[in-house]
Design an enzyme around this catalytic site. Structure first.
Site, PDB file in Angstrom:
ATOM      1  N   SER A 154       0.840  -1.195   0.000  1.00 38.20           N
ATOM      2  CA  SER A 154       0.000   0.000   0.000  1.00 38.20           C
ATOM      3  C   SER A 154       0.877   1.248   0.000  1.00 38.20           C
ATOM      4  O   SER A 154       1.778   1.372  -0.833  1.00 38.20           O
ATOM      5  CB  SER A 154      -0.932  -0.052   1.209  1.00 38.20           C
ATOM      6  N   ASP A 321      -8.918  -6.165  -4.766  1.00 38.65           N
ATOM      7  CA  ASP A 321      -8.499  -4.890  -4.175  1.00 38.65           C
ATOM      8  C   ASP A 321      -9.058  -3.764  -5.041  1.00 38.65           C
ATOM      9  O   ASP A 321      -8.596  -3.546  -6.162  1.00 38.65           O
ATOM     10  CB  ASP A 321      -6.972  -4.843  -4.121  1.00 38.65           C
ATOM     11  N   HIS A 354      -8.166  -4.971  -0.404  1.00 40.84           N
ATOM     12  CA  HIS A 354      -6.857  -4.360  -0.159  1.00 40.84           C
ATOM     13  C   HIS A 354      -6.153  -5.004   1.037  1.00 40.84           C
ATOM     14  O   HIS A 354      -4.932  -5.167   1.033  1.00 40.84           O
ATOM     15  CB  HIS A 354      -7.061  -2.864   0.083  1.00 40.84           C
TER      16      HIS A 354
END
Lengths: 381, 381
Positions: A154, A321, A354
């Site tokens: 991320s 995601d 995610h």
């Protein structure tokens, strides 16, 4: 699986100010970090792990004084784990501006006009590139001339990418998981709503709430609830909660908790508002917004990645995601391929959205293990 | 294209209380509505249009005292338009609990203990089914025994569906656009965040803010910003705003507006907080949450739709709608097909996300025109 066990955070002070992308600078500062494993004789087996919005230097193991305080990537990092601390020397570092020990908005502002009060909203705006610069100084002080790899998921993945652009000669491999070459308009939009919730909370006091003995918890709760929705896939939320009720019967109320998903979200928001700093939330979402290496190269992502031509990359994305979708990872891969840079790409069919980058999925961990095994062999471990 | 021109809202008072799904009842109440076109001699050409979260009875035309006050579905409803007011008598009605004229939380609570104060948070929780019951009374008073069609998009589509279950003999066609047979966990989650933003705003005063002369604008702004993100597709937001900056250079600030998307969202939030009622927002999002005809039939959607076997349906969805995705519309279609109910289904390839149902897309409007043309012919118009 074995853990790295009890770990102790360390702190390193830097007296030299850090010049920032904004033109401002961060006066002398402290970085809190942890290490796992042993640095080998030629200091070639170090891996730096960069953290995302809600995490810290505490990547693996437990703190002696806090039972159950397992590191956020403990399933990946440890003896015999995909990032094997029997072979690698792993460094986790807390970024400046954060609220987990490194210099941040809750610390004393050295500006004489502040008269020793906390920075609050006056903490300088830090970017992904600034964090990487701070990390590079730490790595240098630890006696490491070249990292075997920089790894992040991320926002941490953005830091790993930025390393390859700013210090290409100082890392061999970049492992960028569940990340993007920049935020989309929708990503920025969610960040902006969260920020508005925080700064319009009357307890925010323009970012100087510390002096008032309050915390803008309402805003933090809303920010976390929004964030949490975007971390989970629609499908996994449906599978986990669906329309399940909290009680056997509906109570027909606008404010009572009717559905399990409401209870879960409120709980996440409450927990977060107890420990996370509001100014840090603003700073970190802004760092996300600003990250955009292509902008510096006239919008050409391949041109932006030209300094990284000799770095080797592993890029990993997850099918469900929707925050940083596989399409965004493929933009990175395409830019690298356009530069004839060596890149491996894995698109993992995982249901968790995610958040999958934090979970122990066998296919995902299989890819990570195989890649780090190759890196270890390269550096003679 | 011609418009229905200047229109005047009407009001109808109902002295008989409305029993509600919660077990409570709504004491005497008023519904505000508009009509366009002419009811034919046998009262067979009436079409009821149901509104969604943010809309009202003002479907088409303009109000004489408010230039530019074009109805929310004016591109669809008017002379020569897909829902042709030269052939149909179209009714728009504001639902109870709303803030556009029909009895709502800002009106006087008839309970003697309230001493004439507004309902506020004590307005009874209303459901989609309750709204349909209220609408059915209005339709009856207008002398219409059977509607040619009930039409709605989003939450309005849920009302159209509920009509077929509660009053199947009182409509010929159901046109349900961009809707779902129930909210998903993710849909409920977004509603819950919006509600928390409103009820934790100190200006909410437990829903009795009217007496304090304030409005929980902070909460309403955040609620609207969240809603707005879910109405647009990721792609259309990217196409419209992308990462475009507001100024030529970044200002490196956590609170300034840097990106166009931020400016747009803040503007949407500000506008909304000026006119929308906070209690109405809670009530309407709850009505969305509660709608779930399958629950009443043991989880079997086909069984739920059995009363509607003789109704004919048009179901329309939009490919980029991630709020109520085409998959949700297909659940409705499958339930109808399982019952051998006549249903037409159109999945429109449109880029605009959920908002597409309000826009003038030629393929979408082509489908609507063709369907209503058939309905008009059936009723001899």
């Amino acid at each position: 699986m074995r853990s790295v066990g009890i770990v102790t955070p360390q702190a390193m002070h830097f007296a030299e100010p850090l010049p920032l992308r904004s033109g401002a600078q961060l006066a002398d500062y402290t970085l809190v970090y942890e290490t796992y494993g042993t640095l080998n004789a030629d200091a070639s087996n170090a891996v730096l792990v960069c953290h995302a919005l809600n995490a810290s230097h505490h990547v693996a193991g437990e703190h002696a004084d806090r039972p159950g305080s397992t590191g956020w990537w403990d399933n990946l990092v440890g003896p015999g784990k995909p990032l094997d601390t029997d072979r690698f020397f792993v460094i986790g570092v807390n970024n400046p501006g954060s609220c987990f020990g490194s210099t941040g908005p809750m610390h004393a502002n050295p500006d004489p006009q502040a008269q020793g009060r906390p920075y609050g909203a006056d903490f300088p705006v830090v970017t992904v590139e600034d964090w990487v610069d701070a990390q590079a100084r730490l790595v240098e002080r630890l006696g490491i001339r070249q990292l075997a790899a920089v790894l992040g998921g991320s926002l941490g993945g953005m830091q790993a990418l930025a390393w390859t652009l700013r210090y290409p000669e100082r890392l061999r491999h970049c492992v960028a998981v569940a990340t993007a070459p920049s935020l989309s308009a929708q990503n920025i939009a969610f960040n902006e709503v969260a920020r508005r919730a925080i700064v319009t909370d009357p307890d925010f006091h323009g970012g100087h709430f510390y002096a008032h003995g309050v915390v803008p918890k309402r805003g933090l709760r809303v920010a976390r609830m929004i964030g949490h929705i975007t971390y989970l896939s629609d499908d996994s939320m449906e599978a986990k909660f669906g329309r399940a009720l909290r009680e056997a019967e509906l109570s027909y109320s606008t404010q009572a908790i009717e559905f399990q998903i409401e209870s879960y979200l409120r709980h996440q928001g409450d927990k977060f508002s107890e420990y996370f700093d509001a100014n840090t939330y603003l700073l970190i979402t802004r760092a996300l917004d600003y990250f955009d290496p292509a902008r510096d190269a006239g919008g050409d992502l391949a041109a932006a990645f030209r300094p990284a031509r000799d770095t080797r990359f592993l890029v990993v994305s997850f099918t469900t995601d929707w925050r940083f979708s596989p399409a965004r990872s493929r933009e990175i891969v395409k830019a690298l391929v356009d530069n004839r840079t060596r890149v491996s790409y894995a698109e993992i069919d995982a249901p968790h959205g995610h958040d999958a980058f934090l979970l122990e999925d066998p296919r995902y961990h299989g890819v990570m293990r195989a890649y780090f095994d190759r890196v270890a062999t390269e550096v003679g471990q």
